[in-house]
Design a protein around this motif. Structure first.
Motif, mmCIF file in Angstrom:
data_model
loop_
_atom_site.group_PDB
_atom_site.id
_atom_site.type_symbol
_atom_site.label_atom_id
_atom_site.label_comp_id
_atom_site.label_asym_id
_atom_site.label_seq_id
_atom_site.Cartn_x
_atom_site.Cartn_y
_atom_site.Cartn_z
ATOM 1 N N LEU A 82 0.901 -1.369 -0.031
ATOM 2 C CA LEU A 82 -0.007 0.221 0.054
ATOM 3 C C LEU A 82 0.963 1.246 -0.115
ATOM 4 C CD1 LEU A 82 -2.762 -1.144 2.622
ATOM 5 C CD2 LEU A 82 -2.824 -1.030 -0.124
ATOM 6 N N ASN A 83 1.864 1.174 0.706
ATOM 7 C CA ASN A 83 2.885 2.535 0.626
ATOM 8 C C ASN A 83 3.316 2.678 -0.517
ATOM 9 O OD1 ASN A 83 2.990 0.742 3.115
ATOM 10 N ND2 ASN A 83 4.168 2.549 4.087
ATOM 11 N N GLY A 84 3.697 1.667 -1.582
ATOM 12 C CA GLY A 84 4.182 1.986 -2.818
ATOM 13 C C GLY A 84 3.096 2.639 -3.719
ATOM 14 N N ILE A 85 1.889 1.968 -3.496
ATOM 15 C CA ILE A 85 0.797 2.626 -4.361
ATOM 16 C C ILE A 85 0.509 3.863 -4.321
ATOM 17 C CG2 ILE A 85 -1.577 2.517 -4.696
ATOM 18 C CD1 ILE A 85 -1.661 -0.704 -4.495
ATOM 19 N N ARG A 112 -4.795 -1.653 12.949
ATOM 20 C CA ARG A 112 -5.900 -1.803 13.952
ATOM 21 C C ARG A 112 -6.116 -3.337 14.018
ATOM 22 N NH1 ARG A 112 -10.732 1.582 13.169
ATOM 23 N NH2 ARG A 112 -11.292 0.094 11.734
ATOM 24 N N LYS A 113 -5.691 -4.191 14.898
ATOM 25 C CA LYS A 113 -5.661 -5.341 15.145
ATOM 26 C C LYS A 113 -5.343 -6.206 13.875
ATOM 27 C CE LYS A 113 -9.536 -5.075 18.486
ATOM 28 N NZ LYS A 113 -11.000 -5.544 18.565
ATOM 29 N N GLN A 114 -6.219 -6.789 12.997
ATOM 30 C CA GLN A 114 -5.600 -7.306 11.949
ATOM 31 C C GLN A 114 -6.110 -7.029 10.690
ATOM 32 O OE1 GLN A 114 -3.778 -10.348 11.989
ATOM 33 N NE2 GLN A 114 -3.912 -10.110 14.175
ATOM 34 N N GLU A 115 -6.364 -5.434 10.807
ATOM 35 C CA GLU A 115 -6.904 -4.916 9.789
ATOM 36 C C GLU A 115 -5.909 -3.513 9.398
ATOM 37 O OE1 GLU A 115 -11.771 -5.350 10.125
ATOM 38 O OE2 GLU A 115 -10.717 -3.350 11.066
ATOM 39 N N ILE A 116 -5.920 -2.910 8.199
ATOM 40 C CA ILE A 116 -4.974 -1.822 7.854
ATOM 41 C C ILE A 116 -5.872 -0.584 7.600
ATOM 42 C CG2 ILE A 116 -3.384 -1.114 6.242
ATOM 43 C CD1 ILE A 116 -2.105 -3.769 5.829
ATOM 44 N N ILE A 117 -5.737 0.347 8.196
ATOM 45 C CA ILE A 117 -6.611 1.667 7.629
ATOM 46 C C ILE A 117 -5.844 2.510 7.015
ATOM 47 C CG2 ILE A 117 -8.258 3.379 8.751
ATOM 48 C CD1 ILE A 117 -8.794 0.375 9.333
ATOM 49 N N CYS A 118 -6.567 2.848 5.696
ATOM 50 C CA CYS A 118 -6.057 3.926 5.046
ATOM 51 C C CYS A 118 -6.933 5.224 4.876
ATOM 52 C CB CYS A 118 -5.720 3.421 3.438
ATOM 53 S SG CYS A 118 -5.438 4.665 2.379
ATOM 54 N N SER A 119 -6.508 6.080 5.666
ATOM 55 C CA SER A 119 -7.359 7.632 5.624
ATOM 56 C C SER A 119 -6.803 8.604 4.746
ATOM 57 C CB SER A 119 -7.427 7.965 6.901
ATOM 58 O OG SER A 119 -7.882 7.005 7.937
ATOM 59 N N ILE A 132 -2.882 11.780 4.301
ATOM 60 C CA ILE A 132 -3.000 10.623 3.868
ATOM 61 C C ILE A 132 -2.394 9.726 5.112
ATOM 62 C CG2 ILE A 132 -2.319 8.741 2.397
ATOM 63 C CD1 ILE A 132 -2.551 10.678 0.212
ATOM 64 N N HIS A 133 -3.150 8.882 5.767
ATOM 65 C CA HIS A 133 -2.504 8.162 6.835
ATOM 66 C C HIS A 133 -2.602 6.469 6.439
ATOM 67 C CE1 HIS A 133 -3.728 11.581 9.692
ATOM 68 N NE2 HIS A 133 -2.868 11.879 8.906
ATOM 69 N N LEU A 134 -1.517 5.679 7.021
ATOM 70 C CA LEU A 134 -1.874 4.252 6.974
ATOM 71 C C LEU A 134 -1.332 3.898 8.349
ATOM 72 C CD1 LEU A 134 -0.021 2.967 3.659
ATOM 73 C CD2 LEU A 134 -2.371 2.824 4.374
ATOM 74 N N ASN A 135 -2.380 2.989 9.193
ATOM 75 C CA ASN A 135 -1.942 2.586 10.561
ATOM 76 C C ASN A 135 -2.860 1.176 10.490
ATOM 77 O OD1 ASN A 135 -4.812 3.011 11.500
ATOM 78 N ND2 ASN A 135 -4.427 5.025 10.969
ATOM 79 N N GLU A 137 4.178 4.995 9.267
ATOM 80 C CA GLU A 137 5.298 4.486 10.056
ATOM 81 C C GLU A 137 5.948 3.278 9.737
ATOM 82 O OE1 GLU A 137 3.720 4.754 13.999
ATOM 83 O OE2 GLU A 137 2.956 6.929 13.795
ATOM 84 N N GLU A 138 5.391 2.579 9.131
ATOM 85 C CA GLU A 138 5.951 1.459 8.825
ATOM 86 C C GLU A 138 5.431 0.791 7.371
ATOM 87 O OE1 GLU A 138 4.198 -2.047 10.790
ATOM 88 O OE2 GLU A 138 3.933 -0.788 12.357
ATOM 89 N N ASP A 139 5.998 -0.341 6.704
ATOM 90 C CA ASP A 139 5.441 -0.821 5.436
ATOM 91 C C ASP A 139 4.063 -1.515 5.736
ATOM 92 O OD1 ASP A 139 7.586 0.505 4.144
ATOM 93 O OD2 ASP A 139 8.787 -1.620 4.228
ATOM 94 N N TYR A 140 3.100 -1.563 4.834
ATOM 95 C CA TYR A 140 1.872 -2.038 4.959
ATOM 96 C C TYR A 140 1.413 -2.753 3.784
ATOM 97 C CZ TYR A 140 1.202 0.780 9.177
ATOM 98 O OH TYR A 140 1.456 1.521 10.339
ATOM 99 N N TYR A 141 1.196 -4.112 4.002
ATOM 100 C CA TYR A 141 0.850 -5.005 2.861
ATOM 101 C C TYR A 141 -0.622 -5.522 3.132
ATOM 102 C CZ TYR A 141 5.842 -5.025 1.918
ATOM 103 O OH TYR A 141 6.705 -4.724 1.515
ATOM 104 N N CYS A 142 -1.297 -5.788 2.212
ATOM 105 C CA CYS A 142 -2.693 -6.546 2.221
ATOM 106 C C CYS A 142 -2.918 -7.407 1.143
ATOM 107 C CB CYS A 142 -3.847 -5.330 2.239
ATOM 108 S SG CYS A 142 -4.063 -4.624 0.329
#
Length: 426
Positions: free
Chosen positions: A279-282, A346-353, A341-344, A306-311
């Motif tokens: 997601l960070n790269g996109i 939450r439990k087993q989910e990734i939230i893109c705001s 634009i935030h990526l964080n 803050e870190e790399d996020y994958y889904c």
């Protein structure tokens, strides 16, 4: 009735066997006054006939009510009940041997009239002959009445189905009063008709809106070219008008692409990949492509990753979703605004705001922004270009990819869109 007679005959025969005295190859009645009893003297209802015979078939004694001798039938086994006619009357009889030691010295014959039994049977037959067809007729009418009421909802379904055409989807099946299987069937068909009507109305609206959106740039191009060929013009003016037409053709091409995307996603026949998406790269790639537009409106981007996020999803379609949302945030932001634009996680989910401080959406329009060609306040801003299908594509893709989407907005304060992705397991 036969069972009762059989029991009576067997009871009488056993009783009389105990009332005889057997000696010297002969027998006699111990209590002769027994024959003077009423049951042996008269022929009332179910009279009992008793007769004793010797081993030569000669009558030794018989009850006074017996006018003719009972018939001994040597072909009938002992202790067996059988029927025959005695003096024109039906009787039922049993034959029992009388023993002295092992020697048969005589026979006891006991019989009872069957006239009363036949009378009751005939009366019962007459009653059944009349009552049975009557009952059948009544049951038929009742069944017909119940069946008529039962199939009334079915007739209503048939009549309603005959009334429904592509131009008339307003008719609905009246729901039965009883909430049985027909009620559920009628309600299900009504729900189906509601969905069909909604789908057809959406299709008509989509066709109407698409025709309007396609007609506008074509009309502009045609009008510009007609004005251009009316008289000779300077080279610079030709270049301006041609560039203007090229821009309109580009807009028309973009519109066709968006409509084709929307049509493809509506049929739910797309085949999606299930891959690891970075997601960070996109997001960074999209911002690079939108750099010129961001510079033009002097919009600042605040990234918080803050870190790399994958889904786990389809990278191509996730890119389309995020691209449309960032494009909308830029389009509806004011000059020199900022977009967050935030990526964080939450439990087993990734939230893109994606948060902008633009013109926002009125509360009454929040439910409509995902409808094709709906543009809310954008119609009051002629400088904001668009056709109103971006969010429709986003919602459709999110639904097909099982991505959660939440939209909140405050008029004249900005809009926030949250995408909820499932974290990659790898």
């Amino acid at each position: 009735m036969y069972s009762d007679i059989n029991e009576d005959i067997e009871s009488e025969s056993q009783k009389h066997l105990t009332e005889i005295d057997v000696s010297n190859n002969s027998f006699r009645l111990i209590h002769l006054e027994e024959w003077m009893e009423r049951e042996h003297n008269t022929e009332d209802v179910n009279p009992v006939y008793v007769q004793f015979i010797d081993n030569k078939k000669n009558v030794v004694e018989k009850s006074p009510n017996l006018k003719r001798n009972l018939q001994f039938n040597s072909e009938i086994p002992f202790n067996t009940l059988f029927d025959y006619q005695l003096d024109g009357k039906a009787v039922r009889q049993i034959q029992l041997p009388i023993y002295e030691g092992k020697l048969i010295i005589g026979y006891l014959l006991v019989a009872m009239s069957l006239e009363n039994t036949y009378l009751v049977q005939n009366n019962l037959l007459e009653v059944l002959t009349i009552a049975y067809p009557t009952i059948l007729g009544i049951l038929f009418l009742i069944a017909r009445l119940i069946a008529g009421r039962s199939i009334k909802p079915i007739n209503a379904i048939i009549n309603t189905a005959n009334e429904i055409t592509k131009d008339n989807l307003k008719s609905r099946i009246p729901l039965p009063r009883t909430k049985d299987e027909l009620f559920i069937l009628s309600q299900t068909i009504n729900d189906l008709l509601d969905r069909l009507e909604t789908a057809i109305e959406r299709e008509k609206q989509f066709t109407s809106d698409a025709s309007h959106e396609l007609r506008t740039p074509l009309t502009v191009i045609k009008g510009t070219l007609e004005v251009l060929i009316r008289k000779p013009r300077a080279t610079k003016e030709y270049e301006e008008k041609i560039n203007f037409c090229v821009a309109e053709v580009d807009r028309l091409n973009h519109l066709v692409d968006q409509l084709l995307l929307l049509a493809r996603y509506e049929n739910e026949k797309q085949t999606f990949k299930n891959e690891k998406v970075y997601l960070n790269g996109i997001i960074q790639d999209i911002l690079v492509r939108k750099a010129s537009l961001l510079k033009l409106k002097d919009i600042k981007i605040h990234l918080k990753m803050e870190e790399d996020y994958y889904c786990e999803s389809d990278q191509q379609f996730v890119t389309i979703i995020i691209t449309n949302l960032i494009s909308n945030a830029i389009k509806y932001s004011n000059q020199s605004d900022a977009i967050e634009i935030h990526l964080n996680q939450r439990k087993q989910e990734i939230i893109c705001s994606i948060i902008d401080n633009g013109i926002g959406i009125p509360p009454a329009d929040l439910e409509k922004v995902f409808q094709p060609f709906f543009r809310s306040k954008a119609l009051n801003h002629p400088t904001i270009k668009g056709i109103g299908v971006g969010l429709s594509i986003v919602q459709r893709l999110c639904s097909l990819l099982s991505i959660g989407i939440n939209l909140t907005s405050v008029e004249n304060a900005g809009t926030k869109v949250e995408l909820v992705f499932q974290e990659s397991s790898n």
